[in-house]
Scaffold this motif. Structure first.
Motif, PDB file in Angstrom:
ATOM      1  N   PHE A  59       0.831  -1.200   0.000  1.00 27.12           N
ATOM      2  CA  PHE A  59       0.000   0.000   0.000  1.00 27.12           C
ATOM      3  C   PHE A  59       0.868   1.254   0.000  1.00 27.12           C
ATOM      4  CE2 PHE A  59       0.203   1.732   4.314  1.00 27.12           C
ATOM      5  CZ  PHE A  59       0.530   0.645   5.118  1.00 27.12           C
ATOM      6  N   VAL A  60       0.235   2.368  -0.356  1.00 36.13           N
ATOM      7  CA  VAL A  60       0.904   3.673  -0.326  1.00 36.13           C
ATOM      8  C   VAL A  60       0.115   4.572   0.611  1.00 36.13           C
ATOM      9  CG1 VAL A  60       1.790   3.407  -2.671  1.00 36.13           C
ATOM     10  CG2 VAL A  60      -0.382   4.618  -2.312  1.00 36.13           C
ATOM     11  N   TYR A  61       0.797   5.576   1.167  1.00 34.82           N
ATOM     12  CA  TYR A  61       0.089   6.499   2.050  1.00 34.82           C
ATOM     13  C   TYR A  61       0.805   7.836   2.095  1.00 34.82           C
ATOM     14  CZ  TYR A  61       3.622   5.629   5.679  1.00 34.82           C
ATOM     15  OH  TYR A  61       4.802   5.531   6.377  1.00 34.82           O
ATOM     16  N   ASP A  62       0.062   8.856   2.490  1.00 38.35           N
ATOM     17  CA  ASP A  62       0.613  10.178   2.773  1.00 38.35           C
ATOM     18  C   ASP A  62      -0.372  10.891   3.684  1.00 38.35           C
ATOM     19  OD1 ASP A  62       1.591  12.721   2.920  1.00 38.35           O
ATOM     20  OD2 ASP A  62       1.794  13.027   0.760  1.00 38.35           O
ATOM     21  N   VAL A  63      -0.005  10.986   4.955  1.00 35.24           N
ATOM     22  CA  VAL A  63      -0.888  11.701   5.879  1.00 35.24           C
ATOM     23  C   VAL A  63      -0.387  13.128   6.095  1.00 35.24           C
ATOM     24  CG1 VAL A  63      -1.741   9.622   7.038  1.00 35.24           C
ATOM     25  CG2 VAL A  63       0.293  10.789   7.944  1.00 35.24           C
ATOM     26  N   GLY A  64       0.416  13.630   5.136  1.00 36.82           N
ATOM     27  CA  GLY A  64       0.851  15.020   5.197  1.00 36.82           C
ATOM     28  C   GLY A  64       2.356  15.189   5.285  1.00 36.82           C
ATOM     29  N   GLU A  65       3.100  14.078   5.262  1.00 34.05           N
ATOM     30  CA  GLU A  65       4.562  14.172   5.363  1.00 34.05           C
ATOM     31  C   GLU A  65       5.253  13.574   4.140  1.00 34.05           C
ATOM     32  OE1 GLU A  65       5.030  12.133   9.030  1.00 34.05           O
ATOM     33  OE2 GLU A  65       4.447  13.872  10.220  1.00 34.05           O
ATOM     34  N   GLY A  66       4.543  13.540   3.030  1.00 32.35           N
ATOM     35  CA  GLY A  66       5.123  12.981   1.808  1.00 32.35           C
ATOM     36  C   GLY A  66       4.692  11.548   1.600  1.00 32.35           C
ATOM     37  N   PRO A  67       4.836  11.065   0.349  1.00 31.49           N
ATOM     38  CA  PRO A  67       4.357   9.721   0.019  1.00 31.49           C
ATOM     39  C   PRO A  67       5.300   8.618   0.497  1.00 31.49           C
ATOM     40  CG  PRO A  67       5.337  10.753  -1.909  1.00 31.49           C
ATOM     41  CD  PRO A  67       5.379  11.788  -0.817  1.00 31.49           C
ATOM     42  N   HIS A  68       4.717   7.515   0.913  1.00 37.02           N
ATOM     43  CA  HIS A  68       5.483   6.348   1.353  1.00 37.02           C
ATOM     44  C   HIS A  68       4.862   5.085   0.782  1.00 37.02           C
ATOM     45  CE1 HIS A  68       7.837   8.580   4.356  1.00 37.02           C
ATOM     46  NE2 HIS A  68       6.727   9.268   4.550  1.00 37.02           N
ATOM     47  N   VAL A  69       5.697   4.050   0.633  1.00 36.27           N
ATOM     48  CA  VAL A  69       5.251   2.756   0.127  1.00 36.27           C
ATOM     49  C   VAL A  69       5.615   1.700   1.164  1.00 36.27           C
ATOM     50  CG1 VAL A  69       5.468   1.082  -1.753  1.00 36.27           C
ATOM     51  CG2 VAL A  69       5.751   3.547  -2.225  1.00 36.27           C
ATOM     52  N   VAL A  70       4.679   0.815   1.478  1.00 34.76           N
ATOM     53  CA  VAL A  70       4.978  -0.302   2.381  1.00 34.76           C
ATOM     54  C   VAL A  70       4.628  -1.603   1.668  1.00 34.76           C
ATOM     55  CG1 VAL A  70       4.701  -1.298   4.669  1.00 34.76           C
ATOM     56  CG2 VAL A  70       4.329   1.153   4.353  1.00 34.76           C
ATOM     57  N   VAL A  71       5.635  -2.493   1.599  1.00 37.77           N
ATOM     58  CA  VAL A  71       5.467  -3.783   0.946  1.00 37.77           C
ATOM     59  C   VAL A  71       5.401  -4.872   2.017  1.00 37.77           C
ATOM     60  CG1 VAL A  71       6.516  -5.407  -0.685  1.00 37.77           C
ATOM     61  CG2 VAL A  71       6.737  -2.931  -1.064  1.00 37.77           C
TER      62      VAL A  71
END
Ligand code: ZN
Length: 175
Positions: A59-71
């Protein structure tokens, strides 16, 4: 980068448990980029791979600190309790107060294979739990109590009927 169509409630891919990612290759990196663009366009703060039709554990996420990917994420620990008015990009225009743990510890790897060990609380912890539910094939409506789930299903069934009624005449005229 490209924006991908987001799969909606009723699509069977959302009910399937995703398979672990085996190869951290260029295809996965491209998918992650497209998912980030799709998440921003929605707009949303998190997006699971099966929401764009790819049944892989990422999944990918960004709660306001830039985009991140978690595998290959999993939740190792959780505690506390927090109610939050929670929605889902695959169930547009509906949201419910849902109680979940306030804090979680998330394990996984990033696109380069580096180990991730993330402590999160409040909105970020909520995002992690919501996306992992997706990857397990669990939709937000399954987190509702019986009464609210029945009401949600009624609304969603009505909506499905209305959209098929709207689509049908156009499809016929295309023949
Ligand atoms: Zn969702």
């Amino acid at each position: 980068m490209a924006t991908l169509p987001i799969r909606l409630f009723g699509d069977p891919v959302l009910r399937q448990e995703t398979a672990p990612v085996a190869d951290l290759d260029a295809n996965l990196a491209r998918l992650a980029e497209d998912m980030i663009e799709t998440m921003y366009a929605a707009p949303g703060i998190g997006l699971a791979a099966n929401q764009v039709g790819v049944s892989r554990r990422m999944f990918v996420y960004d709660v306001g600190e830039g985009p991140h990917v978690v595998v290959n994420p999993r939740i190792a620990e959780s505690d506390g309790e927090w109610s939050y008015f929670e929605g889902c990009l695959s169930i547009p225009d509906l949201a419910w107060d849902v109680v979940r743990p306030r804090r979680v510890r998330l394990l996984g790897v990033d696109l380069e294979g580096r180990e991730l060990d993330l402590e999160a609380e409040d909105l970020l912890a909520r995002c992690f739990q919501h996306e992992i539910d997706h990857l397990d094939g669990v939709l937000l409506v399954s987190r509702l109590d019986t009464e609210r789930r029945k009401e949600a299903m009624r609304v969603l069934r009505t909506r499905a009927f209305e959209s098929s009624a709207l689509v049908a005449p156009a499809a016929r005229s295309g023949l």
